[in-house]
Design a protein around this motif. Structure first.
Motif, PDB file in Angstrom:
ATOM      1  N   ALA A   1       0.829  -1.210   0.000  1.00 36.29           N
ATOM      2  CA  ALA A   1       0.000   0.000   0.000  1.00 36.29           C
ATOM      3  C   ALA A   1       0.859   1.254   0.000  1.00 36.29           C
ATOM      4  O   ALA A   1       1.939   1.281   0.576  1.00 36.29           O
ATOM      5  CB  ALA A   1      -0.908  -0.003   1.225  1.00 36.29           C
ATOM      6  N   ARG A   2       0.376   2.269  -0.657  1.00 40.13           N
ATOM      7  CA  ARG A   2       1.057   3.563  -0.673  1.00 40.13           C
ATOM      8  C   ARG A   2       1.001   4.150   0.732  1.00 40.13           C
ATOM      9  O   ARG A   2      -0.009   4.054   1.417  1.00 40.13           O
ATOM     10  CB  ARG A   2       0.367   4.495  -1.655  1.00 40.13           C
ATOM     11  CG  ARG A   2       1.142   5.788  -1.880  1.00 40.13           C
ATOM     12  CD  ARG A   2       0.485   6.647  -2.925  1.00 40.13           C
ATOM     13  NE  ARG A   2       0.386   6.018  -4.213  1.00 40.13           N
ATOM     14  CZ  ARG A   2       1.192   6.255  -5.251  1.00 40.13           C
ATOM     15  NH1 ARG A   2       2.164   7.130  -5.118  1.00 40.13           N
ATOM     16  NH2 ARG A   2       1.027   5.652  -6.391  1.00 40.13           N
ATOM     17  N   SER A   3       2.095   4.752   1.141  1.00 44.93           N
ATOM     18  CA  SER A   3       2.156   5.387   2.460  1.00 44.93           C
ATOM     19  C   SER A   3       2.908   6.708   2.330  1.00 44.93           C
ATOM     20  O   SER A   3       3.506   6.993   1.292  1.00 44.93           O
ATOM     21  CB  SER A   3       2.848   4.472   3.467  1.00 44.93           C
ATOM     22  OG  SER A   3       4.179   4.201   3.054  1.00 44.93           O
ATOM     23  N   VAL A   4       2.862   7.495   3.387  1.00 45.68           N
ATOM     24  CA  VAL A   4       3.558   8.773   3.441  1.00 45.68           C
ATOM     25  C   VAL A   4       4.306   8.858   4.766  1.00 45.68           C
ATOM     26  O   VAL A   4       4.107   8.016   5.645  1.00 45.68           O
ATOM     27  CB  VAL A   4       2.580   9.965   3.287  1.00 45.68           C
ATOM     28  CG1 VAL A   4       1.928   9.960   1.907  1.00 45.68           C
ATOM     29  CG2 VAL A   4       1.511   9.955   4.384  1.00 45.68           C
ATOM     30  N   THR A   5       5.157   9.880   4.894  1.00 48.54           N
ATOM     31  CA  THR A   5       5.883  10.101   6.140  1.00 48.54           C
ATOM     32  C   THR A   5       5.382  11.380   6.798  1.00 48.54           C
ATOM     33  O   THR A   5       4.631  12.149   6.183  1.00 48.54           O
ATOM     34  CB  THR A   5       7.402  10.238   5.891  1.00 48.54           C
ATOM     35  OG1 THR A   5       7.641  11.451   5.173  1.00 48.54           O
ATOM     36  CG2 THR A   5       7.941   9.045   5.103  1.00 48.54           C
ATOM     37  N   GLU A   6       5.834  11.625   8.011  1.00 51.69           N
ATOM     38  CA  GLU A   6       5.445  12.847   8.721  1.00 51.69           C
ATOM     39  C   GLU A   6       5.886  14.099   7.975  1.00 51.69           C
ATOM     40  O   GLU A   6       5.273  15.154   8.112  1.00 51.69           O
ATOM     41  CB  GLU A   6       6.071  12.878  10.119  1.00 51.69           C
ATOM     42  CG  GLU A   6       5.422  11.951  11.106  1.00 51.69           C
ATOM     43  CD  GLU A   6       5.999  12.136  12.489  1.00 51.69           C
ATOM     44  OE1 GLU A   6       5.416  12.923  13.265  1.00 51.69           O
ATOM     45  OE2 GLU A   6       7.029  11.496  12.787  1.00 51.69           O
ATOM     46  N   ASP A   7       6.962  13.991   7.196  1.00 50.60           N
ATOM     47  CA  ASP A   7       7.494  15.153   6.481  1.00 50.60           C
ATOM     48  C   ASP A   7       6.852  15.390   5.115  1.00 50.60           C
ATOM     49  O   ASP A   7       7.151  16.393   4.465  1.00 50.60           O
ATOM     50  CB  ASP A   7       9.009  14.999   6.294  1.00 50.60           C
ATOM     51  CG  ASP A   7       9.749  15.076   7.613  1.00 50.60           C
ATOM     52  OD1 ASP A   7       9.280  15.793   8.523  1.00 50.60           O
ATOM     53  OD2 ASP A   7      10.795  14.418   7.739  1.00 50.60           O
ATOM     54  N   THR A   8       5.986  14.502   4.684  1.00 50.19           N
ATOM     55  CA  THR A   8       5.337  14.664   3.379  1.00 50.19           C
ATOM     56  C   THR A   8       4.456  15.915   3.399  1.00 50.19           C
ATOM     57  O   THR A   8       3.668  16.106   4.328  1.00 50.19           O
ATOM     58  CB  THR A   8       4.476  13.426   3.040  1.00 50.19           C
ATOM     59  OG1 THR A   8       5.287  12.253   3.088  1.00 50.19           O
ATOM     60  CG2 THR A   8       3.838  13.557   1.665  1.00 50.19           C
ATOM     61  N   PRO A   9       4.581  16.767   2.372  1.00 44.54           N
ATOM     62  CA  PRO A   9       3.713  17.962   2.307  1.00 44.54           C
ATOM     63  C   PRO A   9       2.239  17.566   2.128  1.00 44.54           C
ATOM     64  O   PRO A   9       1.929  16.614   1.407  1.00 44.54           O
ATOM     65  CB  PRO A   9       4.215  18.706   1.070  1.00 44.54           C
ATOM     66  CG  PRO A   9       5.568  18.143   0.781  1.00 44.54           C
ATOM     67  CD  PRO A   9       5.555  16.732   1.287  1.00 44.54           C
ATOM     68  N   ILE A  10       1.371  18.288   2.778  1.00 39.81           N
ATOM     69  CA  ILE A  10      -0.070  18.039   2.651  1.00 39.81           C
ATOM     70  C   ILE A  10      -0.506  18.176   1.199  1.00 39.81           C
ATOM     71  O   ILE A  10      -1.389  17.448   0.734  1.00 39.81           O
ATOM     72  CB  ILE A  10      -0.877  18.977   3.573  1.00 39.81           C
ATOM     73  CG1 ILE A  10      -0.622  18.620   5.037  1.00 39.81           C
ATOM     74  CG2 ILE A  10      -2.361  18.942   3.258  1.00 39.81           C
ATOM     75  CD1 ILE A  10      -1.096  17.236   5.451  1.00 39.81           C
ATOM     76  N   GLN A  11       0.130  19.059   0.445  1.00 46.53           N
ATOM     77  CA  GLN A  11      -0.236  19.210  -0.966  1.00 46.53           C
ATOM     78  C   GLN A  11      -0.037  17.888  -1.719  1.00 46.53           C
ATOM     79  O   GLN A  11      -0.863  17.515  -2.544  1.00 46.53           O
ATOM     80  CB  GLN A  11       0.571  20.317  -1.632  1.00 46.53           C
ATOM     81  CG  GLN A  11       0.154  20.516  -3.077  1.00 46.53           C
ATOM     82  CD  GLN A  11       0.703  21.786  -3.675  1.00 46.53           C
ATOM     83  OE1 GLN A  11       1.350  22.590  -3.003  1.00 46.53           O
ATOM     84  NE2 GLN A  11       0.437  21.992  -4.939  1.00 46.53           N
ATOM     85  N   GLU A  12       1.038  17.179  -1.420  1.00 44.02           N
ATOM     86  CA  GLU A  12       1.283  15.881  -2.059  1.00 44.02           C
ATOM     87  C   GLU A  12       0.210  14.872  -1.642  1.00 44.02           C
ATOM     88  O   GLU A  12      -0.294  14.104  -2.468  1.00 44.02           O
ATOM     89  CB  GLU A  12       2.674  15.370  -1.686  1.00 44.02           C
ATOM     90  CG  GLU A  12       3.048  14.071  -2.363  1.00 44.02           C
ATOM     91  CD  GLU A  12       4.454  13.617  -2.013  1.00 44.02           C
ATOM     92  OE1 GLU A  12       4.665  12.389  -1.954  1.00 44.02           O
ATOM     93  OE2 GLU A  12       5.343  14.472  -1.803  1.00 44.02           O
ATOM     94  N   VAL A  13      -0.142  14.880  -0.372  1.00 48.46           N
ATOM     95  CA  VAL A  13      -1.178  13.972   0.130  1.00 48.46           C
ATOM     96  C   VAL A  13      -2.511  14.278  -0.541  1.00 48.46           C
ATOM     97  O   VAL A  13      -3.214  13.375  -1.002  1.00 48.46           O
ATOM     98  CB  VAL A  13      -1.297  14.083   1.665  1.00 48.46           C
ATOM     99  CG1 VAL A  13      -2.524  13.343   2.187  1.00 48.46           C
ATOM    100  CG2 VAL A  13      -0.039  13.560   2.333  1.00 48.46           C
ATOM    101  N   ALA A  14      -2.864  15.561  -0.619  1.00 45.73           N
ATOM    102  CA  ALA A  14      -4.125  15.954  -1.255  1.00 45.73           C
ATOM    103  C   ALA A  14      -4.141  15.535  -2.721  1.00 45.73           C
ATOM    104  O   ALA A  14      -5.174  15.080  -3.230  1.00 45.73           O
ATOM    105  CB  ALA A  14      -4.341  17.457  -1.112  1.00 45.73           C
ATOM    106  N   SER A  15      -3.002  15.661  -3.393  1.00 46.87           N
ATOM    107  CA  SER A  15      -2.914  15.238  -4.800  1.00 46.87           C
ATOM    108  C   SER A  15      -3.163  13.745  -4.922  1.00 46.87           C
ATOM    109  O   SER A  15      -3.914  13.300  -5.800  1.00 46.87           O
ATOM    110  CB  SER A  15      -1.535  15.571  -5.373  1.00 46.87           C
ATOM    111  OG  SER A  15      -1.339  16.950  -5.426  1.00 46.87           O
TER     112      SER A  15
END
Length: 148
Positions: free
Chosen positions: A11-25
């Protein structure tokens, strides 16, 4: 039927440092309602659409004063400033999980009781996949066809 038989592995995951803009995208592009937050392979939390959008909600104090005093257009403009924040600012720490050896219907009950559409699958604190209501529905549908 067990969670491991129907979950999405890798599954795709993110880190604490990932920008919210990237998450929203990612959420908009792939229609994810949320993403697990990891540190290495360790699951440390979850970021959901509601975590991002909740930043636009009026404070309790503002709401108590009455909606007439809240500039909803200004709240909508604040969305752009939210995009410059990081996942660690908005995520839910210590996310609920299910295990790969859990029966699918038990996982579905946990999801329904918490109003989750997606839930991380973990062995201990290690992320091993994601389970969605769509995964469960598809698995039960296919199982019903083979048992007919």
């Amino acid at each position: 039927m067990l969670v491991e038989n129907v979950m999405t592995k890798g599954a795709r995951s993110v880190t604490e440092d990932t920008p919210i803009q990237e998450v929203a995208s990612l959420m908009c592009l792939y229609r994810y309602s949320g993403l697990p937050v990891v540190e290495g392979e360790k699951l440390i939390g979850f970021i959901a659409e509601k975590d991002v959008l909740a930043q636009l909600f009026p404070s309790v104090e503002d709401a108590m004063e009455g909606m007439a005093t809240i500039d909803l257009k200004e709240k909508a403009r604040e969305y752009k400033s939210i995009m410059s924040r990081r996942v660690g600012d908005l995520m839910t720490r210590g996310a609920k999980t299910v295990s790969p050896d859990m029966p699918v219907l038990k996982a579905a009950i946990i999801m329904a009781n918490n109003r989750f559409r997606r839930i991380p699958v973990a062995e201990g604190d290690r992320l091993v996949g994601m389970l969605s209501l769509g995964d469960i529905h598809k698995a039960i549908f296919h199982q019903s066809l083979t048992q007919a």
